[in-house]
Write a protein that holds these residues in place. Structure first.
Motif, PDB file in Angstrom:
ATOM      1  N   SER A 123      -4.090  10.166  -2.750  1.00  0.00           N
ATOM      2  CA  SER A 123      -4.694   8.915  -3.190  1.00  0.00           C
ATOM      3  C   SER A 123      -6.084   9.146  -3.776  1.00  0.00           C
TER       4      SER A 123
ATOM      5  N   GLU B 168      -8.646   7.513  -2.539  1.00  0.00           N
ATOM      6  CA  GLU B 168      -9.588   7.083  -1.509  1.00  0.00           C
ATOM      7  C   GLU B 168      -9.576   8.022  -0.307  1.00  0.00           C
TER       8      GLU B 168
ATOM      9  N   PRO C 122      -0.321   7.523   1.091  1.00  0.00           N
ATOM     10  CA  PRO C 122      -1.156   8.403   0.277  1.00  0.00           C
ATOM     11  C   PRO C 122      -0.834   9.888   0.388  1.00  0.00           C
TER      12      PRO C 122
ATOM     13  N   TYR D 224       0.861  -1.185   0.000  1.00  0.00           N
ATOM     14  CA  TYR D 224       0.000   0.000   0.000  1.00  0.00           C
ATOM     15  C   TYR D 224       0.889   1.225   0.000  1.00  0.00           C
TER      16      TYR D 224
ATOM     17  N   TRP E 180      -3.553   7.077  10.429  1.00  0.00           N
ATOM     18  CA  TRP E 180      -4.824   7.170   9.723  1.00  0.00           C
ATOM     19  C   TRP E 180      -5.412   5.778   9.513  1.00  0.00           C
TER      20      TRP E 180
ATOM     21  N   ASN F  25      -3.627  14.510   0.865  1.00  0.00           N
ATOM     22  CA  ASN F  25      -3.993  13.162   0.452  1.00  0.00           C
ATOM     23  C   ASN F  25      -3.960  13.080  -1.074  1.00  0.00           C
TER      24      ASN F  25
ATOM     25  N   ARG G   4      -7.701   3.425   6.640  1.00  0.00           N
ATOM     26  CA  ARG G   4      -8.238   3.292   5.288  1.00  0.00           C
ATOM     27  C   ARG G   4      -9.718   2.980   5.376  1.00  0.00           C
ATOM     28  N   GLU G   5     -10.379   2.954   4.223  1.00  0.00           N
ATOM     29  CA  GLU G   5     -11.819   2.690   4.190  1.00  0.00           C
ATOM     30  C   GLU G   5     -12.187   1.317   4.746  1.00  0.00           C
TER      31      GLU G   5
ATOM     32  N   VAL H 178      -9.112   8.935   3.475  1.00  0.00           N
ATOM     33  CA  VAL H 178      -8.379   8.464   4.649  1.00  0.00           C
ATOM     34  C   VAL H 178      -9.079   9.073   5.866  1.00  0.00           C
TER      35      VAL H 178
ATOM     36  N   TYR I 247      -2.822   2.656   9.752  1.00  0.00           N
ATOM     37  CA  TYR I 247      -1.476   2.842   9.238  1.00  0.00           C
ATOM     38  C   TYR I 247      -0.767   3.946  10.004  1.00  0.00           C
TER      39      TYR I 247
END
Length: 93
Positions: A29, A31, A11, A8, A79, A27, A81-82, A33, A87
């Motif tokens: 990415s 997605e 991001p 991964y 943070w 961010n 992730r969805e 965060v 992380y």
């Protein structure tokens, strides 16, 4: 042979334009965060950041205070992730 989850990519991008006292965490990415928090390890003081969600392209400014913000200090970013995986990532000055 077992299958592995692909790595991964972190991001975030750090905008250091207003360093050494202001840094922008962005961010990059595709997605969301969630629950982004930051803490400072080492000399200085990081103005507390409420846990915040960052969508794609959204950033937050980190404010550091102190006259001895040296290379021995690091900011730790935390943070989710969805999928609720947590992380940690750190950056230095």
């Amino acid at each position: 042979m077992s299958s592995h989850t692909p790595a991964y990519e972190v991001p975030f991008w750090i905008d250091r334009h207003d360093a050494p006292h202001l840094y922008r965490l962005v961010n990059l990415s595709d997605e969301m965060v969630r629950g982004v928090r930051c803490s400072l390890l080492g000399p200085g003081y990081l103005v507390p950041l409420r846990p915040t969600d960052l969508g794609p392209g959204v950033g937050v400014t980190l404010t550091l205070i102190g006259s001895d913000l040296s290379r021995s200090s690091v900011v730790v970013v935390r943070w989710f992730r969805e999928n609720d995986d947590e992380y940690l990532w750190r950056f230095s000055f």
